[in-house]
Design a protein around this motif. Structure first.
Motif, PDB file in Angstrom:
ATOM      1  N   GLU A 173      -1.529   2.197  -9.766  1.00 28.37           N
ATOM      2  CA  GLU A 173      -1.468   2.049 -11.230  1.00 28.37           C
ATOM      3  C   GLU A 173      -0.134   2.545 -11.742  1.00 28.37           C
ATOM      4  N   TYR A 174       0.515   1.705 -12.532  1.00 20.65           N
ATOM      5  CA  TYR A 174       1.783   2.134 -13.124  1.00 20.65           C
ATOM      6  C   TYR A 174       1.827   1.851 -14.613  1.00 20.65           C
ATOM      7  N   GLN A 175       0.743   1.323 -15.150  1.00 18.01           N
ATOM      8  CA  GLN A 175       0.757   1.007 -16.573  1.00 18.01           C
ATOM      9  C   GLN A 175       0.112   2.136 -17.368  1.00 18.01           C
ATOM     10  N   GLY A 176       0.427   2.204 -18.628  1.00 13.91           N
ATOM     11  CA  GLY A 176      -0.147   3.212 -19.493  1.00 13.91           C
ATOM     12  C   GLY A 176       0.379   4.601 -19.220  1.00 13.91           C
ATOM     13  N   LEU A 177       1.537   4.688 -18.622  1.00 12.83           N
ATOM     14  CA  LEU A 177       2.108   5.997 -18.326  1.00 12.83           C
ATOM     15  C   LEU A 177       3.110   6.419 -19.396  1.00 12.83           C
ATOM     16  N   ALA A 178       3.315   5.591 -20.388  1.00 12.93           N
ATOM     17  CA  ALA A 178       4.185   5.972 -21.495  1.00 12.93           C
ATOM     18  C   ALA A 178       3.331   6.129 -22.737  1.00 12.93           C
ATOM     19  N   GLU A 179       3.436   7.256 -23.370  1.00 12.96           N
ATOM     20  CA  GLU A 179       2.616   7.541 -24.540  1.00 12.96           C
ATOM     21  C   GLU A 179       3.491   8.154 -25.613  1.00 12.96           C
ATOM     22  N   THR A 180       3.020   8.086 -26.847  1.00  9.90           N
ATOM     23  CA  THR A 180       3.751   8.750 -27.922  1.00  9.90           C
ATOM     24  C   THR A 180       3.263  10.188 -28.105  1.00  9.90           C
ATOM     25  N   ASP A 181       2.126  10.522 -27.497  1.00  7.38           N
ATOM     26  CA  ASP A 181       1.561  11.859 -27.634  1.00  7.38           C
ATOM     27  C   ASP A 181       1.374  12.457 -26.241  1.00  7.38           C
ATOM     28  N   ARG A 182       1.898  13.653 -26.041  1.00  8.02           N
ATOM     29  CA  ARG A 182       1.819  14.261 -24.718  1.00  8.02           C
ATOM     30  C   ARG A 182       0.384  14.578 -24.304  1.00  8.02           C
ATOM     31  N   SER A 183      -0.459  14.907 -25.298  1.00 12.42           N
ATOM     32  CA  SER A 183      -1.826  15.291 -24.946  1.00 12.42           C
ATOM     33  C   SER A 183      -2.582  14.120 -24.335  1.00 12.42           C
ATOM     34  N   ASN A 184      -2.153  12.888 -24.639  1.00 11.41           N
ATOM     35  CA  ASN A 184      -2.805  11.723 -24.045  1.00 11.41           C
ATOM     36  C   ASN A 184      -2.514  11.616 -22.550  1.00 11.41           C
ATOM     37  N   SER A 206     -13.845  20.948 -13.783  1.00 12.20           N
ATOM     38  CA  SER A 206     -12.834  20.149 -14.480  1.00 12.20           C
ATOM     39  C   SER A 206     -11.651  19.951 -13.540  1.00 12.20           C
ATOM     40  N   TYR A 207     -11.067  18.787 -13.606  1.00 14.86           N
ATOM     41  CA  TYR A 207      -9.893  18.471 -12.786  1.00 14.86           C
ATOM     42  C   TYR A 207      -8.890  17.854 -13.745  1.00 14.86           C
ATOM     43  N   VAL A 208      -7.895  18.621 -14.153  1.00 11.41           N
ATOM     44  CA  VAL A 208      -6.942  18.125 -15.150  1.00 11.41           C
ATOM     45  C   VAL A 208      -5.625  17.794 -14.454  1.00 11.41           C
ATOM     46  N   LEU A 209      -5.162  16.553 -14.677  1.00 15.70           N
ATOM     47  CA  LEU A 209      -3.891  16.115 -14.099  1.00 15.70           C
ATOM     48  C   LEU A 209      -2.925  15.861 -15.259  1.00 15.70           C
ATOM     49  N   ASP A 210      -1.862  16.627 -15.307  1.00 17.51           N
ATOM     50  CA  ASP A 210      -0.886  16.492 -16.385  1.00 17.51           C
ATOM     51  C   ASP A 210       0.210  15.528 -15.935  1.00 17.51           C
ATOM     52  N   MET A 211       0.158  14.305 -16.435  1.00 17.84           N
ATOM     53  CA  MET A 211       1.112  13.289 -15.967  1.00 17.84           C
ATOM     54  C   MET A 211       2.526  13.515 -16.512  1.00 17.84           C
ATOM     55  N   THR A 212       2.676  14.435 -17.483  1.00 22.38           N
ATOM     56  CA  THR A 212       4.041  14.750 -17.902  1.00 22.38           C
ATOM     57  C   THR A 212       4.757  15.593 -16.852  1.00 22.38           C
ATOM     58  N   PRO A 235       0.817  -1.227   0.000  1.00 22.03           N
ATOM     59  CA  PRO A 235       0.000   0.000   0.000  1.00 22.03           C
ATOM     60  C   PRO A 235       0.841   1.264   0.000  1.00 22.03           C
ATOM     61  N   ALA A 236       2.112   1.170   0.381  1.00 25.29           N
ATOM     62  CA  ALA A 236       2.963   2.354   0.387  1.00 25.29           C
ATOM     63  C   ALA A 236       3.393   2.762  -1.009  1.00 25.29           C
ATOM     64  N   TYR A 237       3.072   1.945  -2.027  1.00 26.00           N
ATOM     65  CA  TYR A 237       3.511   2.257  -3.390  1.00 26.00           C
ATOM     66  C   TYR A 237       2.752   3.481  -3.914  1.00 26.00           C
ATOM     67  N   ARG A 238       3.484   4.441  -4.461  1.00 23.45           N
ATOM     68  CA  ARG A 238       2.850   5.645  -5.009  1.00 23.45           C
ATOM     69  C   ARG A 238       2.821   5.552  -6.523  1.00 23.45           C
ATOM     70  N   GLY A 239       1.632   5.222  -7.060  1.00 20.17           N
ATOM     71  CA  GLY A 239       1.467   5.190  -8.501  1.00 20.17           C
ATOM     72  C   GLY A 239       0.792   6.473  -8.971  1.00 20.17           C
ATOM     73  N   ARG A 240      -0.073   6.358  -9.994  1.00 19.77           N
ATOM     74  CA  ARG A 240      -0.747   7.539 -10.529  1.00 19.77           C
ATOM     75  C   ARG A 240      -1.784   8.064  -9.538  1.00 19.77           C
TER      76      ARG A 240
END
Lengths: 204, 359
Positions: free
Chosen positions: A162-173, A134-140, A85-90
């Motif tokens: 959650e640690y998957q899907g954090l790599a994208e080819t488009d920053r807007s995603n 709106s609540y926008v979180l910019d993961m970059t 539970p101490a793991y800090r993901g998204r």
């Protein structure tokens, strides 16, 4: 001139020079004759690696059922580790049972975020309850520090595992909207219990 | 005459297919997988055909495809001729060494004597030493012609190390030559029919010294200072890519096999099974007729020889993944101050025993 001043003028700064001298290395004294012959120590070393080889060869082709594998490697996409539970993901937003968000758009997380990853636009419902339009979180920009979670008065933002899907080819995603971030309270239950314990958030 | 020709061609094809077709590609996989198993890891297992990984056995195929499609790079300022020549000089002696290593005994087949060695030279073991000295040129040339500091340092270290261990290796083997009284590898193999006459029992010190020298001559860990990856990137073959790089690797792997073959022939009874003489093996297969018995005995001998070779390959791999690298001065000291005097002592004691005890 007082005695105190004189004492200060004679004080040495830093480590005394005598203590900076390296200790004398005692070579050869640690090695016995048996070790100096080297051959027997080589045989001992080969015995150790051979033991590992032999034990790991058991179940190398077909892993034995119900036995713990002696190899610690995790086949990543097929196998996954259970995260503590101490793991800090998204960071995610916690959702109530009726589907509305717990967040009251107070803006504390937006303010404390060191990377300016969060941007909130607040709104108000008919029953004069505040909620984020709106609540926008910019993961970059997110650095996974967990300050938003620590500062949140309503347990509305928590760091999920959650640690998957954090790599994208488009920053807007990687700019997550409120709808993408909402998670049920059940899915982040362990983390909520954990933050209550470590941040002493027991007054709810 | 025709039978001799067929026999020679068959033996050459067999040795080529075993070494270049089986050992050279498979040893890359063995090295990865064995090191992984020894170190509690899993190792390469991702290459697959239709979802089947087969313990990562497709990795050699994937490697081959990768190597064939890679750019053949020659650095600016390098000597093109010697840069291209060096890998061949490294690889060819390793292959040619197998021509004098016997992988089976003499058999009577359809009234024709079959001797399972490609070239039964009278100076077999000297031929092996001559070829291993030739491999030094490949290493030195590759180090010099690449025009790279890493390569040059690797080549320098390799030349010093290989020349030193050449001397020591020659002296360590003299004991066994004195005991068997022959330089012919087939004779040495045939004389070890009795289990107690195996070279390891007659020359235990010689075996340890020769094994050490052989591993050092092959530049494998713990003697891999010429290609020390933490100091010299890859040593003498830093500037090589594609097929030429692979030729160095294949040369190294084939040298492992050659060393294992020589060790088996000199010290571990060549193609003989312990306590089973050739005559007894033939009488055991009497049911298949004289020719069938010879064929079966031949197959058993070849299988025994290669089983021993595989054991020694495994031992060399284990040593490579167990022991840390020697320092340069330690390598030189081990050669000139330990192995050389010990091998001279070994020769003296062997000579005294032969002279006074056995006569």
């Amino acid at each position: 001139m007082t005695q105190l001043d004189r004492k200060e003028s004679h004080a040495t700064v830093g480590v005394p020079a005598g203590r900076l001298r390296p200790k004398r290395v005692r070579r050869n004294l640690d090695l016995t004759l048996w070790e100096k012959l080297y051959l027997f120590e080589i045989i001992r070393g080969i015995y150790v690696t051979t033991k590992h080889f032999a034990f790991n060869m058991i179940g190398f082709v077909v892993p034995p059922r119900g036995k713990k594998r002696s190899v610690f490697t995790v086949y990543y996409p097929e196998e996954k580790v259970t995260l503590p539970p101490a793991y800090r993901g998204r960071p995610v937003l916690v959702m109530r049972a009726d589907g509305t968000e717990k967040c009251v758009a107070c803006g504390l997380c937006e303010k404390i975020c060191p990377g300016h990853a969060i941007s909130i636009v607040g709104g108000e419902r008919e029953n004069s309850e505040r909620y984020p339009l709106s609540y926008v979180l910019d993961m970059t920009r997110c650095v996974y520090c967990g300050f938003c979670e620590e500062v949140c008065p309503k347990e509305a933002v928590v760091m999920s595992s959650e640690y998957q899907g954090l790599a994208e080819t488009d920053r807007s995603n990687l700019r997550y909207s409120k709808e993408q971030l909402l998670r049920s309270e059940e899915s982040v239950k362990g983390r909520i219990e954990y933050i209550r314990r470590i941040y002493s958030k027991c007054n709810y | 005459m025709v039978a001799d020709l067929i026999e020679s061609v068959a033996k050459i094809l067999f040795i080529f297919s075993v070494n270049l077709g089986f050992f050279a590609p498979i040893l890359g996989w063995v090295e990865r997988k064995q090191s992984a198993v020894m170190q509690d890891r899993i190792g390469a297992n991702r290459a697959n055909i239709g979802g089947f990984t087969v313990l990562g056995l497709f990795h050699p195929i994937a490697d081959a495809i990768k190597v064939l499609t890679k750019e053949d790079f020659i650095p600016a300022g390098a000597n093109k001729f010697f840069h291209t020549l060096a890998p061949f000089i490294c690889l060819v002696p390793a292959i040619v060494t197998f021509s004098v290593i016997p992988f089976g005994g003499r058999y009577q087949l359809f009234g024709h004597h079959v001797n399972l060695v490609i070239a039964d030279l009278d100076v077999g073991i000297l031929f092996v030493f001559a070829l291993t000295s030739l491999a030094t040129y490949g290493v030195v040339l590759s180090g010099w012609s690449s025009r790279s500091n890493w390569s040059l340092l690797g080549g320098l270290r390799a030349s010093a190390q290989m020349l030193s261990y050449e001397v020591a290796m020659g002296l360590t083997i003299i004991g066994i030559i004195m005991v068997f009284g022959s330089l012919k590898l087939t004779d040495i193999g045939a004389m070890q029919e009795n289990f107690l006459h195996w070279g390891i029992f007659l020359q235990p010190l010689g075996f340890i010294l020769f094994f050490t020298c052989a591993v050092a001559e092959n530049k494998r860990a713990p003697f891999d200072i010429p290609e020390a990856e933490s100091e010299l990137v890859a040593g003498y073959f830093t500037e090589y890519s594609g097929l030429k790089f692979v030729m160095f690797w294949m040369g190294e792997f084939l040298e492992i096999v050659a060393i294992s073959g020589i060790l088996t022939t000199l010290f571990f009874g060549a193609w003989h099974i312990p306590f089973v003489t050739d005559q007894r093996l033939l009488s055991l297969f009497q049911f298949a007729g004289p020719n069938g018995a010879a064929v079966l005995a031949m197959l058993v001998g070849i299988a025994t020889f290669f089983a021993k070779v595989i054991f020694f390959i495994w031992l060399q791999m284990t040593i490579r993944w167990t022991l840390p690298r020697f320092r340069y001065d330690q390598v030189m000291r081990l050669c000139w101050k330990m192995i050389l005097p010990l091998s001279l002592i070994n020769i003296t004691i062997t000579g005294l025993v032969l002279l006074l005890w056995i006569k």
